[in-house]
Design a protein around this motif. Structure first.
Motif, PDB file in Angstrom:
ATOM      1  N   PHE A 346       6.290 -11.029   2.944  1.00  0.00           N
ATOM      2  CA  PHE A 346       5.244 -11.065   2.031  1.00  0.00           C
ATOM      3  C   PHE A 346       4.171  -9.979   2.523  1.00  0.00           C
ATOM      4  O   PHE A 346       3.338  -9.387   1.511  1.00  0.00           O
ATOM      5  CB  PHE A 346       4.639 -12.210   1.600  1.00  0.00           C
ATOM      6  CG  PHE A 346       5.402 -13.280   0.790  1.00  0.00           C
ATOM      7  CD1 PHE A 346       5.139 -13.053  -0.770  1.00  0.00           C
ATOM      8  CD2 PHE A 346       6.565 -14.006   1.152  1.00  0.00           C
ATOM      9  CE1 PHE A 346       6.061 -13.758  -1.535  1.00  0.00           C
ATOM     10  CE2 PHE A 346       7.033 -14.894   0.514  1.00  0.00           C
ATOM     11  CZ  PHE A 346       6.993 -14.448  -0.984  1.00  0.00           C
ATOM     12  N   PHE A 347       3.709  -9.981   3.716  1.00  0.00           N
ATOM     13  CA  PHE A 347       2.855  -9.238   4.439  1.00  0.00           C
ATOM     14  C   PHE A 347       3.084  -7.647   4.057  1.00  0.00           C
ATOM     15  O   PHE A 347       2.510  -6.781   3.548  1.00  0.00           O
ATOM     16  CB  PHE A 347       2.614  -9.386   5.768  1.00  0.00           C
ATOM     17  CG  PHE A 347       1.737  -8.455   6.442  1.00  0.00           C
ATOM     18  CD1 PHE A 347       0.627  -8.482   6.583  1.00  0.00           C
ATOM     19  CD2 PHE A 347       2.373  -7.367   7.319  1.00  0.00           C
ATOM     20  CE1 PHE A 347      -0.439  -7.730   7.282  1.00  0.00           C
ATOM     21  CE2 PHE A 347       1.657  -6.415   7.952  1.00  0.00           C
ATOM     22  CZ  PHE A 347       0.183  -6.481   7.813  1.00  0.00           C
ATOM     23  N   MET A 348       4.352  -7.234   4.138  1.00  0.00           N
ATOM     24  CA  MET A 348       4.753  -5.832   4.024  1.00  0.00           C
ATOM     25  C   MET A 348       4.623  -5.594   2.519  1.00  0.00           C
ATOM     26  O   MET A 348       4.616  -4.535   2.010  1.00  0.00           O
ATOM     27  CB  MET A 348       6.405  -5.669   4.519  1.00  0.00           C
ATOM     28  CG  MET A 348       6.307  -5.699   6.018  1.00  0.00           C
ATOM     29  SD  MET A 348       5.171  -4.767   6.830  1.00  0.00           S
ATOM     30  CE  MET A 348       5.838  -3.120   6.237  1.00  0.00           C
ATOM     31  N   GLY A 349       5.058  -6.587   1.545  1.00  0.00           N
ATOM     32  CA  GLY A 349       4.885  -6.380   0.091  1.00  0.00           C
ATOM     33  C   GLY A 349       3.325  -6.080  -0.032  1.00  0.00           C
ATOM     34  O   GLY A 349       2.913  -5.328  -1.119  1.00  0.00           O
ATOM     35  N   ILE A 350       2.482  -7.009   0.331  1.00  0.00           N
ATOM     36  CA  ILE A 350       1.198  -6.702   0.270  1.00  0.00           C
ATOM     37  C   ILE A 350       0.465  -5.260   0.596  1.00  0.00           C
ATOM     38  O   ILE A 350      -0.318  -4.464   0.082  1.00  0.00           O
ATOM     39  CB  ILE A 350       0.262  -7.834   0.743  1.00  0.00           C
ATOM     40  CG1 ILE A 350       0.529  -9.130   0.252  1.00  0.00           C
ATOM     41  CG2 ILE A 350      -1.253  -7.477   0.837  1.00  0.00           C
ATOM     42  CD1 ILE A 350      -0.080 -10.265   0.819  1.00  0.00           C
ATOM     43  N   TRP A 351       1.019  -5.043   1.861  1.00  0.00           N
ATOM     44  CA  TRP A 351       0.682  -3.560   2.378  1.00  0.00           C
ATOM     45  C   TRP A 351       1.189  -2.510   1.511  1.00  0.00           C
ATOM     46  O   TRP A 351       0.491  -1.481   1.158  1.00  0.00           O
ATOM     47  CB  TRP A 351       1.261  -3.610   3.706  1.00  0.00           C
ATOM     48  CG  TRP A 351       1.197  -1.844   4.377  1.00  0.00           C
ATOM     49  CD1 TRP A 351       1.940  -1.184   4.843  1.00  0.00           C
ATOM     50  CD2 TRP A 351      -0.076  -1.258   4.790  1.00  0.00           C
ATOM     51  NE1 TRP A 351       1.424  -0.088   5.206  1.00  0.00           N
ATOM     52  CE2 TRP A 351       0.110  -0.223   5.150  1.00  0.00           C
ATOM     53  CE3 TRP A 351      -1.471  -1.619   4.488  1.00  0.00           C
ATOM     54  CZ2 TRP A 351      -0.660   0.664   5.519  1.00  0.00           C
ATOM     55  CZ3 TRP A 351      -2.299  -1.093   4.779  1.00  0.00           C
ATOM     56  CH2 TRP A 351      -2.086   0.278   5.335  1.00  0.00           C
ATOM     57  N   GLY A 352       2.399  -2.592   0.878  1.00  0.00           N
ATOM     58  CA  GLY A 352       3.080  -1.755  -0.154  1.00  0.00           C
ATOM     59  C   GLY A 352       2.033  -1.744  -1.426  1.00  0.00           C
ATOM     60  O   GLY A 352       1.818  -0.605  -1.868  1.00  0.00           O
ATOM     61  N   TYR A 353       1.811  -2.888  -1.729  1.00  0.00           N
ATOM     62  CA  TYR A 353       0.795  -2.801  -2.893  1.00  0.00           C
ATOM     63  C   TYR A 353      -0.591  -2.050  -2.561  1.00  0.00           C
ATOM     64  O   TYR A 353      -0.860  -1.305  -3.618  1.00  0.00           O
ATOM     65  CB  TYR A 353       0.515  -4.224  -3.318  1.00  0.00           C
ATOM     66  CG  TYR A 353      -0.508  -4.315  -4.628  1.00  0.00           C
ATOM     67  CD1 TYR A 353      -0.222  -4.370  -5.753  1.00  0.00           C
ATOM     68  CD2 TYR A 353      -2.003  -4.518  -4.350  1.00  0.00           C
ATOM     69  CE1 TYR A 353      -1.229  -4.434  -6.980  1.00  0.00           C
ATOM     70  CE2 TYR A 353      -2.593  -4.783  -5.247  1.00  0.00           C
ATOM     71  CZ  TYR A 353      -2.159  -4.614  -6.626  1.00  0.00           C
ATOM     72  OH  TYR A 353      -3.218  -4.698  -7.432  1.00  0.00           O
ATOM     73  N   LEU A 354      -1.136  -2.414  -1.412  1.00  0.00           N
ATOM     74  CA  LEU A 354      -2.306  -1.558  -1.157  1.00  0.00           C
ATOM     75  C   LEU A 354      -2.091  -0.153  -1.153  1.00  0.00           C
ATOM     76  O   LEU A 354      -2.965   0.585  -1.678  1.00  0.00           O
ATOM     77  CB  LEU A 354      -2.758  -2.064   0.202  1.00  0.00           C
ATOM     78  CG  LEU A 354      -4.165  -1.453   0.750  1.00  0.00           C
ATOM     79  CD1 LEU A 354      -5.400  -1.740  -0.145  1.00  0.00           C
ATOM     80  CD2 LEU A 354      -4.455  -2.037   2.249  1.00  0.00           C
ATOM     81  N   LEU A 355      -0.931   0.179  -0.607  1.00  0.00           N
ATOM     82  CA  LEU A 355      -0.658   1.963  -0.493  1.00  0.00           C
ATOM     83  C   LEU A 355      -0.599   2.443  -1.978  1.00  0.00           C
ATOM     84  O   LEU A 355      -1.209   3.456  -2.160  1.00  0.00           O
ATOM     85  CB  LEU A 355       0.512   1.836   0.249  1.00  0.00           C
ATOM     86  CG  LEU A 355       0.715   1.823   1.975  1.00  0.00           C
ATOM     87  CD1 LEU A 355       1.877   1.916   2.303  1.00  0.00           C
ATOM     88  CD2 LEU A 355      -0.490   2.953   2.557  1.00  0.00           C
ATOM     89  N   GLY A 356       0.024   1.855  -2.743  1.00  0.00           N
ATOM     90  CA  GLY A 356       0.137   2.250  -4.196  1.00  0.00           C
ATOM     91  C   GLY A 356      -1.199   2.191  -4.981  1.00  0.00           C
ATOM     92  O   GLY A 356      -1.525   3.210  -5.686  1.00  0.00           O
ATOM     93  N   TRP A 357      -2.068   1.204  -4.485  1.00  0.00           N
ATOM     94  CA  TRP A 357      -3.253   0.888  -5.172  1.00  0.00           C
ATOM     95  C   TRP A 357      -4.263   2.084  -4.779  1.00  0.00           C
ATOM     96  O   TRP A 357      -4.859   2.875  -5.795  1.00  0.00           O
ATOM     97  CB  TRP A 357      -3.937  -0.200  -5.047  1.00  0.00           C
ATOM     98  CG  TRP A 357      -5.361  -0.430  -5.635  1.00  0.00           C
ATOM     99  CD1 TRP A 357      -5.442  -0.886  -6.970  1.00  0.00           C
ATOM    100  CD2 TRP A 357      -6.400  -0.047  -5.027  1.00  0.00           C
ATOM    101  NE1 TRP A 357      -6.767  -0.824  -7.178  1.00  0.00           N
ATOM    102  CE2 TRP A 357      -7.556  -0.213  -6.128  1.00  0.00           C
ATOM    103  CE3 TRP A 357      -6.945   0.453  -3.759  1.00  0.00           C
ATOM    104  CZ2 TRP A 357      -8.939  -0.118  -6.004  1.00  0.00           C
ATOM    105  CZ3 TRP A 357      -8.491   0.847  -3.532  1.00  0.00           C
ATOM    106  CH2 TRP A 357      -9.536   0.573  -4.685  1.00  0.00           C
ATOM    107  N   VAL A 358      -4.060   2.422  -3.556  1.00  0.00           N
ATOM    108  CA  VAL A 358      -5.121   3.591  -2.835  1.00  0.00           C
ATOM    109  C   VAL A 358      -4.747   4.992  -3.654  1.00  0.00           C
ATOM    110  O   VAL A 358      -5.088   5.820  -4.122  1.00  0.00           O
ATOM    111  CB  VAL A 358      -4.985   3.681  -1.624  1.00  0.00           C
ATOM    112  CG1 VAL A 358      -5.707   4.893  -1.070  1.00  0.00           C
ATOM    113  CG2 VAL A 358      -5.557   2.520  -0.753  1.00  0.00           C
TER     114      VAL A 358
END
Length: 425
Positions: A346-358
């Protein structure tokens, strides 16, 4: 070959294909990030599990089934979330034929970079990172000048590469050279539109050069750091020629050293072996520290975490490092150290979401100011490195974003430089 290992290798191959396919059509920095992570978190460990020799410290601490059951799903989660974010971008070719209009701005960037490089050596500790970012503006400007119609402007692009090589040889540090060369190639490809076959040839050549650098780096670094005062280029070539004459790897120990540099999985496996068997899960403590460190400057938070990751590395792997050695847990390792297998995914998914958002945020800004496109390599410079942990990555991402937009505001409001995208005129 077990299921998760096979799935992981196929996924990394797909990422590699997607990265190569994107060269010339976009600036595939997120694809590069995923490719580097896949090589170091999956391919490196896969090779390590199948080698007959084993380093006394840098080896896989858990078996392949246990490791891949965490690493591959967590990597896949990050990849899928990132690609969902990328799918929201409108497919659009940037107006290459208008980039030359920003040449004067590029000259300012190069000047700021060189001046900051000088100031950086005498700046107080708290400001060194800011001047490190500003010093890299010269490479941002060099990329922009590559699109100029003035011949001497384009020479600056190649001069920047020469400067990068010289600095790397002088300091015996080659990470920046490899990364910036990759970013330079992305923009070169965007302008020249090389074929898929040519991209493969150039990338294979780059990988071979990187392997040669890794093979001679240890001997070269020892001599340079001991006070070598001759020609760095001659020294490097001498060591390289001797190594080539006897083979890039003289023995299994040196071959293992090359494998270790590709394989960051041994660190993640050490975390999986040590946590929570000996050390309890962090439960988000390192994530909280990273957020605070990235949000507050050091003068407001004198006890903020220092980049380098030694404290967390030793705590959650149980491996002690030498005084001159610095290693990070990596995002994948930090996810496990905080939340375990499922929580780490889940942590890696959240990190992926942050990368995509930026990424989406920046491309919305690029629609109104094309200059931001050329700052993308600087903004993601630490982010693409698979071996760095959250405190390093987030600190660089936040600080570079703030600095870039402050600089753009300053040049517009104070220097009265207005740049509206040519197609919007």
């Amino acid at each position: 070959m077990m299921f998760w290992s096979l799935l992981g290798i196929i996924t990394v191959c797909y990422i590699g294909y997607r990265f190569i396919k994107a060269l010339g059509n976009s600036i595939p920095i997120l694809e590069l990030l995923l490719l580097i992570a896949g090589l170091q978190w999956i391919v490196g460990p896969y090779i390590e599990y199948r080698t007959s020799f084993q380093h006394f410290k840098y080896y896989m601490y858990v078996d392949e089934v246990e490791y891949m059951q965490y690493a591959v799903p967590a990597y896949l989660t990050m990849m899928i979330v990132v690609f969902i974010g990328l799918s929201k971008l409108k497919k659009k070719q940037f107006p290459i034929d208008t980039f030359y209009q920003y040449s004067n701005y590029a000259v300012i960037l190069v000047a700021v970079g060189f001046i900051s490089e000088i100031i950086r050596s005498v700046a107080p500790g708290g400001l060194k990172f800011i001047f490190f970012l500003l010093a890299n503006f010269k490479f941002v400007g060099a990329i922009l000048l590559f699109f100029s119609k003035k011949k001497w402007h384009r020479y600056v692009f190649f001069l920047a590469i020469i400067l990068l090589v010289f600095t790397s040889l002088k300091n015996a540090l080659f990470h920046d050279l490899i990364l910036w060369s990759t970013f330079f190639y992305m923009f070169w490809a965007y302008k020249t539109k090389p074929s898929f076959k040519l991209n493969i040839i150039i990338l294979i050549t780059g990988f071979f050069i990187s392997t040669m650098i890794q093979a001679v780096k240890s001997d070269y670094r020892t001599l340079v750091w001991q006070g070598f005062s001759g020609s760095y280029t001659t020294l490097f070539i001498d060591i390289l020629s001797k190594r080539l004459s006897g083979g890039l790897t003289k023995n299994t120990e040196e071959q293992e050293e090359l494998n270790v540099r590709l394989n960051q999985g041994w660190i993640i496996s050490a975390i999986m072996d040590h946590t929570p068997r000996v050390q309890a899960y962090a439960g988000g403590a390192t994530v909280k520290d990273a957020i605070i460190a990235s949000a507050l400057p050091r003068f407001l938070n004198p006890n903020k975490k220092i980049a380098g990751g030694v404290e967390n590395f030793e705590k959650y792997t149980g491996i002690m490092l030498g005084s001159s050695t610095s290693m990070g847990m990596s995002m994948l390792g930090e996810g496990y150290a905080n939340y375990g297998k499922v929580g780490g995914m889940f942590f890696m998914g959240i990190w992926g979401y942050l990368l995509g958002w930026v990424w989406l945020f920046l491309f919305k800004k690029i629609e109104n100011n094309i200059i931001i496109l050329f700052f993308l390599p600087l903004i993601f410079f630490q982010v693409v490195k698979a071996e760095t942990e959250l405190v390093v990555v987030l600190n660089h991402l936040v600080k570079s974003l703030v600095l870039v937009f402050l600089f753009l505001w300053f040049t517009k409001k104070v220097l009265n430089l207005h740049f509206v995208n040519a197609e919007n005129r």
